[in-house]
Write a protein that holds these residues in place. Structure first.
Motif, PDB file in Angstrom:
ATOM      1  N   LEU A  73       0.834  -1.198   0.000  1.00 51.94           N
ATOM      2  CA  LEU A  73       0.000   0.000   0.000  1.00 51.94           C
ATOM      3  C   LEU A  73       0.871   1.251   0.000  1.00 51.94           C
ATOM      4  O   LEU A  73       1.962   1.259   0.563  1.00 51.94           O
ATOM      5  CB  LEU A  73      -0.899   0.033   1.242  1.00 51.94           C
ATOM      6  CG  LEU A  73      -1.939  -1.069   1.383  1.00 51.94           C
ATOM      7  CD1 LEU A  73      -2.585  -1.012   2.759  1.00 51.94           C
ATOM      8  CD2 LEU A  73      -2.989  -0.963   0.289  1.00 51.94           C
ATOM      9  N   ASP A 130      -5.417   5.413   5.467  1.00 49.17           N
ATOM     10  CA  ASP A 130      -6.875   5.296   5.360  1.00 49.17           C
ATOM     11  C   ASP A 130      -7.385   3.924   5.783  1.00 49.17           C
ATOM     12  O   ASP A 130      -8.532   3.789   6.209  1.00 49.17           O
ATOM     13  CB  ASP A 130      -7.329   5.609   3.935  1.00 49.17           C
ATOM     14  CG  ASP A 130      -7.125   7.068   3.560  1.00 49.17           C
ATOM     15  OD1 ASP A 130      -6.886   7.908   4.466  1.00 49.17           O
ATOM     16  OD2 ASP A 130      -7.183   7.369   2.348  1.00 49.17           O
ATOM     17  N   SER A 131      -6.545   2.897   5.672  1.00 48.81           N
ATOM     18  CA  SER A 131      -6.986   1.549   6.040  1.00 48.81           C
ATOM     19  C   SER A 131      -6.983   1.327   7.548  1.00 48.81           C
ATOM     20  O   SER A 131      -7.626   0.402   8.037  1.00 48.81           O
ATOM     21  CB  SER A 131      -6.108   0.493   5.355  1.00 48.81           C
ATOM     22  OG  SER A 131      -4.834   0.419   5.950  1.00 48.81           O
ATOM     23  N   THR A 145       5.670   3.263  -1.580  1.00 46.73           N
ATOM     24  CA  THR A 145       4.855   2.083  -1.344  1.00 46.73           C
ATOM     25  C   THR A 145       5.508   1.240  -0.257  1.00 46.73           C
ATOM     26  O   THR A 145       6.727   1.086  -0.229  1.00 46.73           O
ATOM     27  CB  THR A 145       4.720   1.253  -2.637  1.00 46.73           C
ATOM     28  OG1 THR A 145       4.210   2.093  -3.673  1.00 46.73           O
ATOM     29  CG2 THR A 145       3.778   0.080  -2.441  1.00 46.73           C
ATOM     30  N   TYR A 161      -0.779   6.893   2.029  1.00 47.73           N
ATOM     31  CA  TYR A 161      -2.136   7.367   2.323  1.00 47.73           C
ATOM     32  C   TYR A 161      -3.162   6.237   2.270  1.00 47.73           C
ATOM     33  O   TYR A 161      -4.150   6.267   3.003  1.00 47.73           O
ATOM     34  CB  TYR A 161      -2.523   8.535   1.399  1.00 47.73           C
ATOM     35  CG  TYR A 161      -1.741   9.775   1.739  1.00 47.73           C
ATOM     36  CD1 TYR A 161      -1.991  10.455   2.933  1.00 47.73           C
ATOM     37  CD2 TYR A 161      -0.717  10.236   0.927  1.00 47.73           C
ATOM     38  CE1 TYR A 161      -1.258  11.576   3.288  1.00 47.73           C
ATOM     39  CE2 TYR A 161       0.022  11.364   1.279  1.00 47.73           C
ATOM     40  CZ  TYR A 161      -0.256  12.023   2.453  1.00 47.73           C
ATOM     41  OH  TYR A 161       0.474  13.126   2.824  1.00 47.73           O
ATOM     42  N   GLU A 162      -2.928   5.240   1.455  1.00 46.18           N
ATOM     43  CA  GLU A 162      -3.806   4.070   1.450  1.00 46.18           C
ATOM     44  C   GLU A 162      -3.687   3.333   2.779  1.00 46.18           C
ATOM     45  O   GLU A 162      -4.697   2.892   3.347  1.00 46.18           O
ATOM     46  CB  GLU A 162      -3.432   3.119   0.307  1.00 46.18           C
ATOM     47  CG  GLU A 162      -3.679   3.656  -1.070  1.00 46.18           C
ATOM     48  CD  GLU A 162      -3.124   2.760  -2.155  1.00 46.18           C
ATOM     49  OE1 GLU A 162      -3.764   2.697  -3.216  1.00 46.18           O
ATOM     50  OE2 GLU A 162      -2.056   2.137  -1.960  1.00 46.18           O
TER      51      GLU A 162
END
Length: 123
Positions: free
Chosen positions: A49, A56-57, A92, A52-53
């Motif tokens: 990820l 957010d998770s 990432t 920011y992913e």
């Protein structure tokens, strides 16, 4: 090997006393089991990820705490960090092989807990 109190380092044959405050293994356990370390490892189990992913998770984590947690997990070789040379750079994060091995029992733990909760029903 003392029962329950020490782990053996296979490569050098030296022992780590995980109950001692100066033990490097204890530092790593602290990083994994920190308030956010567990959630980062669980979030990265399924796929890599972006920052920011990942943020957010994991509900409730601040950018500062995510950054600090990721730094510790990268330093411990549990998480790898890949930077794509774009403008702005895209970063990432994913689990290393060691990170996958460490996070597997955590995933099993959460599976057992959620299975138990679903058997009890809503409270």
């Amino acid at each position: 090997m003392k029962e329950g109190a020490q782990l053996t380092q296979a490569e050098s044959g030296s022992r780590y006393d995980v109950l001692h405050t100066d033990c490097p293994a204890r530092d790593m356990v602290d990083h994994v089991t920190s308030r956010w370390g567990v959630w980062v490892l669980i979030s990265l189990r399924s796929n890599d990820l972006r920052f920011y992913e990942l943020r957010d998770s994991i509900q409730g984590i601040s950018e500062k705490m995510l950054t600090q947690t990721l730094r510790a997990l990268v330093q411990d070789d549990l998480v790898h960090r890949e930077v794509e040379p774009t403008t702005p750079p895209q970063v990432t994060y994913g689990l290393t092989e060691f990170g996958r091995n460490v996070s597997e029992p955590l995933t099993d733990l959460f599976h057992r807990i959620t299975q138990r909760l679903s058997q009890r029903g809503p409270e």
